[in-house]
Design a protein around this motif. Structure first.
Motif, PDB file in Angstrom:
ATOM      1  N   ASP A 180       0.832  -1.210   0.000  1.00 47.33           N
ATOM      2  CA  ASP A 180       0.000   0.000   0.000  1.00 47.33           C
ATOM      3  C   ASP A 180       0.864   1.258   0.000  1.00 47.33           C
ATOM      4  O   ASP A 180       0.456   2.288  -0.517  1.00 47.33           O
ATOM      5  N   ARG A 181       2.057   1.137   0.593  1.00 53.81           N
ATOM      6  CA  ARG A 181       2.947   2.298   0.660  1.00 53.81           C
ATOM      7  C   ARG A 181       4.389   1.818   0.719  1.00 53.81           C
ATOM      8  O   ARG A 181       4.693   0.793   1.319  1.00 53.81           O
ATOM      9  N   ILE A 182       5.285   2.582   0.098  1.00 48.43           N
ATOM     10  CA  ILE A 182       6.703   2.243   0.019  1.00 48.43           C
ATOM     11  C   ILE A 182       7.515   3.434   0.521  1.00 48.43           C
ATOM     12  O   ILE A 182       7.247   4.582   0.140  1.00 48.43           O
ATOM     13  N   LEU A 183       8.490   3.150   1.375  1.00 49.55           N
ATOM     14  CA  LEU A 183       9.471   4.162   1.762  1.00 49.55           C
ATOM     15  C   LEU A 183      10.821   3.731   1.207  1.00 49.55           C
ATOM     16  O   LEU A 183      11.292   2.629   1.510  1.00 49.55           O
ATOM     17  N   LEU A 184      11.421   4.570   0.406  1.00 48.92           N
ATOM     18  CA  LEU A 184      12.767   4.307  -0.099  1.00 48.92           C
ATOM     19  C   LEU A 184      13.759   5.024   0.802  1.00 48.92           C
ATOM     20  O   LEU A 184      13.720   6.245   0.940  1.00 48.92           O
ATOM     21  N   LEU A 185      14.635   4.250   1.445  1.00 47.48           N
ATOM     22  CA  LEU A 185      15.613   4.802   2.373  1.00 47.48           C
ATOM     23  C   LEU A 185      16.985   4.874   1.727  1.00 47.48           C
ATOM     24  O   LEU A 185      17.360   4.007   0.936  1.00 47.48           O
ATOM     25  N   GLU A 186      17.717   5.905   2.091  1.00 51.46           N
ATOM     26  CA  GLU A 186      19.098   6.027   1.631  1.00 51.46           C
ATOM     27  C   GLU A 186      19.902   6.732   2.707  1.00 51.46           C
ATOM     28  O   GLU A 186      19.547   7.839   3.131  1.00 51.46           O
ATOM     29  N   GLN A 187      20.942   6.069   3.192  1.00 52.52           N
ATOM     30  CA  GLN A 187      21.833   6.623   4.220  1.00 52.52           C
ATOM     31  C   GLN A 187      21.058   7.134   5.434  1.00 52.52           C
ATOM     32  O   GLN A 187      21.313   8.218   5.954  1.00 52.52           O
ATOM     33  N   GLY A 188      20.078   6.324   5.885  1.00 54.03           N
ATOM     34  CA  GLY A 188      19.359   6.629   7.116  1.00 54.03           C
ATOM     35  C   GLY A 188      18.283   7.680   7.007  1.00 54.03           C
ATOM     36  O   GLY A 188      17.757   8.143   8.024  1.00 54.03           O
ATOM     37  N   GLU A 189      17.910   8.061   5.781  1.00 50.34           N
ATOM     38  CA  GLU A 189      16.864   9.067   5.593  1.00 50.34           C
ATOM     39  C   GLU A 189      15.845   8.579   4.570  1.00 50.34           C
ATOM     40  O   GLU A 189      16.143   7.718   3.739  1.00 50.34           O
ATOM     41  N   ILE A 190      14.632   9.142   4.640  1.00 53.42           N
ATOM     42  CA  ILE A 190      13.589   8.805   3.674  1.00 53.42           C
ATOM     43  C   ILE A 190      13.817   9.620   2.409  1.00 53.42           C
ATOM     44  O   ILE A 190      13.719  10.855   2.427  1.00 53.42           O
TER      45      ILE A 190
ATOM     46  N   GLY B  58       5.606   6.675  -1.280  1.00 55.37           N
ATOM     47  CA  GLY B  58       4.391   6.611  -2.093  1.00 55.37           C
ATOM     48  C   GLY B  58       4.067   5.191  -2.503  1.00 55.37           C
ATOM     49  O   GLY B  58       4.711   4.235  -2.056  1.00 55.37           O
ATOM     50  N   THR B  59       3.064   5.014  -3.360  1.00 48.88           N
ATOM     51  CA  THR B  59       2.768   3.704  -3.923  1.00 48.88           C
ATOM     52  C   THR B  59       3.738   3.419  -5.069  1.00 48.88           C
ATOM     53  O   THR B  59       4.463   4.311  -5.527  1.00 48.88           O
ATOM     54  N   HIS B  60       3.752   2.178  -5.530  1.00 47.33           N
ATOM     55  CA  HIS B  60       4.618   1.823  -6.656  1.00 47.33           C
ATOM     56  C   HIS B  60       4.311   2.704  -7.863  1.00 47.33           C
ATOM     57  O   HIS B  60       5.218   3.241  -8.519  1.00 47.33           O
ATOM     58  N   GLU B  61       3.012   2.873  -8.157  1.00 43.98           N
ATOM     59  CA  GLU B  61       2.605   3.669  -9.325  1.00 43.98           C
ATOM     60  C   GLU B  61       3.035   5.126  -9.176  1.00 43.98           C
ATOM     61  O   GLU B  61       3.528   5.746 -10.129  1.00 43.98           O
ATOM     62  N   GLU B  62       2.854   5.684  -7.976  1.00 44.55           N
ATOM     63  CA  GLU B  62       3.227   7.083  -7.744  1.00 44.55           C
ATOM     64  C   GLU B  62       4.728   7.286  -7.902  1.00 44.55           C
ATOM     65  O   GLU B  62       5.175   8.278  -8.503  1.00 44.55           O
ATOM     66  N   LEU B  63       5.506   6.355  -7.382  1.00 45.69           N
ATOM     67  CA  LEU B  63       6.960   6.494  -7.446  1.00 45.69           C
ATOM     68  C   LEU B  63       7.486   6.268  -8.856  1.00 45.69           C
ATOM     69  O   LEU B  63       8.462   6.914  -9.265  1.00 45.69           O
ATOM     70  N   MET B  64       6.843   5.376  -9.619  1.00 43.14           N
ATOM     71  CA  MET B  64       7.254   5.187 -11.009  1.00 43.14           C
ATOM     72  C   MET B  64       6.919   6.425 -11.837  1.00 43.14           C
ATOM     73  O   MET B  64       7.698   6.851 -12.696  1.00 43.14           O
ATOM     74  N   GLU B  65       5.767   7.025 -11.550  1.00 44.91           N
ATOM     75  CA  GLU B  65       5.358   8.238 -12.281  1.00 44.91           C
ATOM     76  C   GLU B  65       6.285   9.411 -11.937  1.00 44.91           C
ATOM     77  O   GLU B  65       6.572  10.259 -12.789  1.00 44.91           O
ATOM     78  N   LYS B  66       6.754   9.445 -10.714  1.00 45.81           N
ATOM     79  CA  LYS B  66       7.675  10.500 -10.285  1.00 45.81           C
ATOM     80  C   LYS B  66       8.997  10.420 -11.049  1.00 45.81           C
ATOM     81  O   LYS B  66       9.683  11.430 -11.257  1.00 45.81           O
ATOM     82  N   ASN B  67       9.353   9.190 -11.473  1.00 51.03           N
ATOM     83  CA  ASN B  67      10.561   8.953 -12.286  1.00 51.03           C
ATOM     84  C   ASN B  67      11.836   9.431 -11.577  1.00 51.03           C
ATOM     85  O   ASN B  67      12.723  10.025 -12.185  1.00 51.03           O
ATOM     86  N   GLY B  68      11.892   9.117 -10.266  1.00 50.77           N
ATOM     87  CA  GLY B  68      13.068   9.487  -9.488  1.00 50.77           C
ATOM     88  C   GLY B  68      13.959   8.290  -9.218  1.00 50.77           C
ATOM     89  O   GLY B  68      14.117   7.405 -10.060  1.00 50.77           O
ATOM     90  N   ARG B  69      14.524   8.255  -8.033  1.00 46.03           N
ATOM     91  CA  ARG B  69      15.475   7.202  -7.671  1.00 46.03           C
ATOM     92  C   ARG B  69      14.817   5.812  -7.634  1.00 46.03           C
ATOM     93  O   ARG B  69      15.410   4.837  -8.080  1.00 46.03           O
ATOM     94  N   TYR B  70      13.591   5.753  -7.114  1.00 45.06           N
ATOM     95  CA  TYR B  70      12.888   4.465  -7.054  1.00 45.06           C
ATOM     96  C   TYR B  70      12.704   3.885  -8.455  1.00 45.06           C
ATOM     97  O   TYR B  70      12.992   2.713  -8.702  1.00 45.06           O
ATOM     98  N   ALA B  71      12.211   4.712  -9.365  1.00 44.48           N
ATOM     99  CA  ALA B  71      11.977   4.260 -10.740  1.00 44.48           C
ATOM    100  C   ALA B  71      13.287   3.811 -11.385  1.00 44.48           C
ATOM    101  O   ALA B  71      13.326   2.796 -12.094  1.00 44.48           O
ATOM    102  N   GLU B  72      14.353   4.548 -11.112  1.00 45.94           N
ATOM    103  CA  GLU B  72      15.664   4.188 -11.668  1.00 45.94           C
ATOM    104  C   GLU B  72      16.105   2.811 -11.169  1.00 45.94           C
ATOM    105  O   GLU B  72      16.512   1.938 -11.951  1.00 45.94           O
ATOM    106  N   LEU B  73      16.010   2.595  -9.865  1.00 47.77           N
ATOM    107  CA  LEU B  73      16.424   1.319  -9.284  1.00 47.77           C
ATOM    108  C   LEU B  73      15.530   0.175  -9.747  1.00 47.77           C
ATOM    109  O   LEU B  73      16.008  -0.926 -10.026  1.00 47.77           O
TER     110      LEU B  73
END
Length: 246
Positions: free
Chosen positions: A200-210, A214-229
């Motif tokens: 229902d919700r995903i938090l992508l963490l990097e070096q101890g920070e959020i 968002g959801t998978h669809e929201e993060l893919m649409e954002k086309n940021g680090r999550y989508a890249e990975l």
């Protein structure tokens, strides 16, 4: 963890809601396992606070916090005792045999045990007796899931339990996890993306920070680090499958 070492987590603020399937995603050292140990009362934070239904964790006895969670860690720990005792964490004469078999069936292990004629009073591991039974990595993960299902706590926590498995075995186990978390709150922790498709919700963490939320669809649409990975990992699995087919 050391006295003068940098903080593992920084500016960490999120809510886990009842009935939600929640994924913490990030690479090694991102702080995922530290969060799990804080949430489940194994560790206490140096600053800030953890609240259960708005009440600070310090107001609860540790046993009350432990009752809230069924946890499957990435480390396999099968004790050299009877199989039934490994699942129920109770002496053989005190466990609910019917409930143990129900948990094993849900975890996809009942049929395997029946085919091999392995009963609940069979000793686990051969460290102590030659008559003991050993299990594969994937089978141990399913037995750990059965242990968590037997406990039947309100919150199921899965801390990278499939890290040592191949993608197909990992996907199968996550399908089982998803099937039996429908009426529970579930927290998945991973550095791979097998659990994100039903979260229902995903938090992508990097070096101890959020980094992203968002959801998978929201993060893919954002086309940021999550989508890249996600795209990089998807290509890796596709290429691995093609090479395996060849």
């Amino acid at each position: 963890y050391e006295k003068n070492a940098p903080d593992i987590l920084r500016s960490m603020d999120f809510q886990l809601k009842k009935g939600e399937i929640f994924t913490l995603l990030g690479g090694n050292g991102a702080g995922k396992s530290t969060i799990v140990k804080l949430l489940t009362g194994i560790y206490e934070p140096d600053e800030g606070q953890i609240l259960y239904n708005g009440i600070p964790a310090g107001q609860f006895a540790k046993k009350e916090i432990y009752r809230l969670f069924s946890v499957v860690f990435q480390e396999h720990f099968m004790m050299p005792v009877y199989l039934g005792e490994n699942i129920a964490l109770q002496r053989l004469e005190k466990l609910d045999e019917k409930k143990v078999w129900e948990a094993l069936e849900k975890a996809g292990m009942k049929k395997v045990l029946e085919e091999k004629k392995i009963t609940l009073d069979r000793f686990v591991t051969r460290y102590v007796t030659r008559e003991g039974v050993d299990f594969s990595g994937g089978q141990k993960q399913r037995l750990m899931l059965a242990r968590a299902l037997y406990k039947d706590a309100p919150v199921l926590v899965l801390d990278e339990p499939t890290a040592a498995l191949d993608p197909i075995a990992e996907s199968e186990i996550y399908d089982d996890y998803a099937r039996y978390t429908q009426d529970k709150t579930a927290l998945f922790i991973s550095h791979r993306f097998a659990s994100t498709r039903f979260s229902d919700r995903i938090l992508l963490l990097e070096q101890g920070e959020i980094l992203e939320s968002g959801t998978h669809e929201e993060l893919m649409e954002k086309n940021g680090r999550y989508a890249e990975l996600f795209n990089v990992q998807s290509r890796y699995y596709e290429e691995g499958g093609e090479k395996a087919d060849e």
